[in-house]
Design a protein around this motif. Structure first.
Motif, mmCIF file in Angstrom:
data_model
loop_
_atom_site.group_PDB
_atom_site.id
_atom_site.type_symbol
_atom_site.label_atom_id
_atom_site.label_comp_id
_atom_site.label_asym_id
_atom_site.label_seq_id
_atom_site.Cartn_x
_atom_site.Cartn_y
_atom_site.Cartn_z
ATOM 1 N N ALA A 1 17.552 -35.108 -41.509
ATOM 2 C CA ALA A 1 18.763 -34.323 -41.678
ATOM 3 C C ALA A 1 18.492 -33.132 -42.580
ATOM 4 O O ALA A 1 18.978 -32.027 -42.337
ATOM 5 C CB ALA A 1 19.875 -35.184 -42.258
ATOM 6 N N LYS A 2 17.696 -33.370 -43.611
ATOM 7 C CA LYS A 2 17.365 -32.270 -44.526
ATOM 8 C C LYS A 2 16.524 -31.232 -43.797
ATOM 9 O O LYS A 2 16.734 -30.031 -43.950
ATOM 10 C CB LYS A 2 16.628 -32.797 -45.742
ATOM 11 C CG LYS A 2 16.298 -31.724 -46.752
ATOM 12 C CD LYS A 2 15.868 -32.361 -48.044
ATOM 13 C CE LYS A 2 15.309 -31.445 -49.049
ATOM 14 N NZ LYS A 2 15.990 -30.390 -49.567
ATOM 15 N N THR A 3 15.600 -31.631 -42.975
ATOM 16 C CA THR A 3 14.759 -30.710 -42.212
ATOM 17 C C THR A 3 15.621 -29.924 -41.228
ATOM 18 O O THR A 3 15.433 -28.723 -41.046
ATOM 19 C CB THR A 3 13.650 -31.503 -41.474
ATOM 20 O OG1 THR A 3 12.903 -32.245 -42.424
ATOM 21 C CG2 THR A 3 12.730 -30.579 -40.735
ATOM 22 N N ALA A 4 16.575 -30.580 -40.614
ATOM 23 C CA ALA A 4 17.471 -29.900 -39.671
ATOM 24 C C ALA A 4 18.321 -28.865 -40.406
ATOM 25 O O ALA A 4 18.518 -27.742 -39.924
ATOM 26 C CB ALA A 4 18.355 -30.901 -38.950
ATOM 27 N N ASN A 5 18.824 -29.238 -41.563
ATOM 28 C CA ASN A 5 19.627 -28.297 -42.370
ATOM 29 C C ASN A 5 18.768 -27.122 -42.832
ATOM 30 O O ASN A 5 19.210 -25.968 -42.799
ATOM 31 C CB ASN A 5 20.244 -29.000 -43.585
ATOM 32 C CG ASN A 5 21.447 -29.827 -43.225
ATOM 33 O OD1 ASN A 5 22.051 -29.629 -42.178
ATOM 34 N ND2 ASN A 5 21.786 -30.774 -44.083
ATOM 35 N N ASP A 6 17.560 -27.410 -43.266
ATOM 36 C CA ASP A 6 16.649 -26.345 -43.686
ATOM 37 C C ASP A 6 16.331 -25.419 -42.516
ATOM 38 O O ASP A 6 16.244 -24.203 -42.674
ATOM 39 C CB ASP A 6 15.350 -26.940 -44.246
ATOM 40 C CG ASP A 6 15.536 -27.575 -45.627
ATOM 41 O OD1 ASP A 6 16.609 -27.318 -46.239
ATOM 42 O OD2 ASP A 6 14.628 -28.303 -46.070
ATOM 43 N N SER A 7 16.163 -26.026 -41.380
ATOM 44 C CA SER A 7 15.852 -25.242 -40.178
ATOM 45 C C SER A 7 17.026 -24.326 -39.817
ATOM 46 O O SER A 7 16.830 -23.153 -39.468
ATOM 47 C CB SER A 7 15.554 -26.205 -39.037
ATOM 48 O OG SER A 7 14.866 -25.555 -38.019
ATOM 49 N N ARG A 8 18.241 -24.853 -39.887
ATOM 50 C CA ARG A 8 19.433 -24.028 -39.584
ATOM 51 C C ARG A 8 19.595 -22.933 -40.635
ATOM 52 O O ARG A 8 19.924 -21.800 -40.313
ATOM 53 C CB ARG A 8 20.681 -24.909 -39.527
ATOM 54 C CG ARG A 8 20.789 -25.685 -38.237
ATOM 55 C CD ARG A 8 22.166 -26.335 -38.093
ATOM 56 N NE ARG A 8 22.414 -27.355 -39.105
ATOM 57 C CZ ARG A 8 22.189 -28.661 -38.931
ATOM 58 N NH1 ARG A 8 21.717 -29.098 -37.793
ATOM 59 N NH2 ARG A 8 22.450 -29.499 -39.891
ATOM 60 N N ALA A 9 19.346 -23.250 -41.903
ATOM 61 C CA ALA A 9 19.450 -22.256 -42.975
ATOM 62 C C ALA A 9 18.413 -21.158 -42.776
ATOM 63 O O ALA A 9 18.698 -19.968 -42.955
ATOM 64 C CB ALA A 9 19.270 -22.921 -44.330
ATOM 65 N N ALA A 10 17.212 -21.563 -42.371
ATOM 66 C CA ALA A 10 16.159 -20.571 -42.109
ATOM 67 C C ALA A 10 16.534 -19.688 -40.931
ATOM 68 O O ALA A 10 16.306 -18.467 -40.948
ATOM 69 C CB ALA A 10 14.824 -21.279 -41.853
ATOM 70 N N ALA A 11 17.131 -20.273 -39.904
ATOM 71 C CA ALA A 11 17.554 -19.500 -38.732
ATOM 72 C C ALA A 11 18.649 -18.512 -39.120
ATOM 73 O O ALA A 11 18.637 -17.350 -38.689
ATOM 74 C CB ALA A 11 18.038 -20.438 -37.625
ATOM 75 N N ARG A 12 19.598 -18.982 -39.930
ATOM 76 C CA ARG A 12 20.663 -18.072 -40.396
ATOM 77 C C ARG A 12 20.072 -16.959 -41.254
ATOM 78 O O ARG A 12 20.462 -15.811 -41.147
ATOM 79 C CB ARG A 12 21.724 -18.844 -41.193
ATOM 80 C CG ARG A 12 22.675 -19.636 -40.318
ATOM 81 C CD ARG A 12 23.897 -20.128 -41.101
ATOM 82 N NE ARG A 12 23.531 -20.927 -42.266
ATOM 83 C CZ ARG A 12 23.435 -22.255 -42.299
ATOM 84 N NH1 ARG A 12 23.678 -22.953 -41.209
ATOM 85 N NH2 ARG A 12 23.110 -22.881 -43.416
ATOM 86 N N LEU A 13 19.135 -17.299 -42.099
ATOM 87 C CA LEU A 13 18.498 -16.307 -42.954
ATOM 88 C C LEU A 13 17.726 -15.285 -42.115
ATOM 89 O O LEU A 13 17.806 -14.086 -42.359
ATOM 90 C CB LEU A 13 17.559 -17.007 -43.946
ATOM 91 C CG LEU A 13 16.916 -16.125 -45.007
ATOM 92 C CD1 LEU A 13 17.976 -15.419 -45.834
ATOM 93 C CD2 LEU A 13 16.006 -16.951 -45.903
ATOM 94 N N THR A 14 17.020 -15.749 -41.100
ATOM 95 C CA THR A 14 16.278 -14.858 -40.207
ATOM 96 C C THR A 14 17.243 -13.943 -39.447
ATOM 97 O O THR A 14 17.006 -12.742 -39.325
ATOM 98 C CB THR A 14 15.425 -15.679 -39.214
ATOM 99 O OG1 THR A 14 14.529 -16.509 -39.961
ATOM 100 C CG2 THR A 14 14.638 -14.783 -38.292
ATOM 101 N N ALA A 15 18.346 -14.495 -38.958
ATOM 102 C CA ALA A 15 19.351 -13.698 -38.246
ATOM 103 C C ALA A 15 19.983 -12.675 -39.184
ATOM 104 O O ALA A 15 20.189 -11.514 -38.807
ATOM 105 C CB ALA A 15 20.412 -14.609 -37.639
ATOM 106 N N SER A 16 20.245 -13.124 -40.393
ATOM 107 C CA SER A 16 20.837 -12.216 -41.371
ATOM 108 C C SER A 16 19.865 -11.097 -41.727
ATOM 109 O O SER A 16 20.259 -9.926 -41.840
ATOM 110 C CB SER A 16 21.236 -13.004 -42.616
ATOM 111 O OG SER A 16 21.770 -12.134 -43.591
#
Length: 117
Positions: free
Chosen positions: A4-19
């Motif tokens: 779950a933590k890896t999934a959250n980190d992955s989503r945060a990284a994706a949002r950061l990349t999009a941003s």
């Protein structure tokens, strides 16, 4: 929990990349606007320089024309005085229009010449 933590980190990284990508696009758009405005300013400065040169030339021409007009007026006053003196000396009557001009200017001659006696 680690998954779950890896999934959250992955989503945060994706949002950061999009941003970050969105910020880069906005930054590039602003740079393009800045380049366009800079080119516009350069064109306006060139036009301004040309217009200042035209204004300077026009001012010089106005000064030249005013000088010529003043000289012409002085010459006409001189000639009018000579005409008045000559008409007085010769006893020749001035025509009506010339007498009217002289009267408007306050230039008078002896009454025989001005009144036609």
């Amino acid at each position: 929990m680690a998954a779950a933590k890896t999934a959250n980190d992955s989503r945060a990284a994706a949002r950061l990349t999009a941003s970050l990508a969105s910020s880069k696009r906005a930054q590039e758009s602003l740079r393009a606007q800045l380049r366009s405005q800079s080119a516009d300013i350069d064109q306006l400065e060139a036009k301004n320089t040309e217009q200042r040169a035209v204004v300077k030339d026009l001012r010089l021409e106005v000064a030249r024309l005013q000088t010529n007009q003043t000289t012409d007026a002085q010459d006409l006053v001189h000639l009018a005085g000579k005409l008045l003196a000559l008409s007085n000396a010769a006893g020749v009557e001035l025509d009506y229009n010339t007498k009217a001009i002289f009267r408007r200017r306050g230039w008078t001659a002896p009454s025989a010449t001005m009144t036609g006696k």
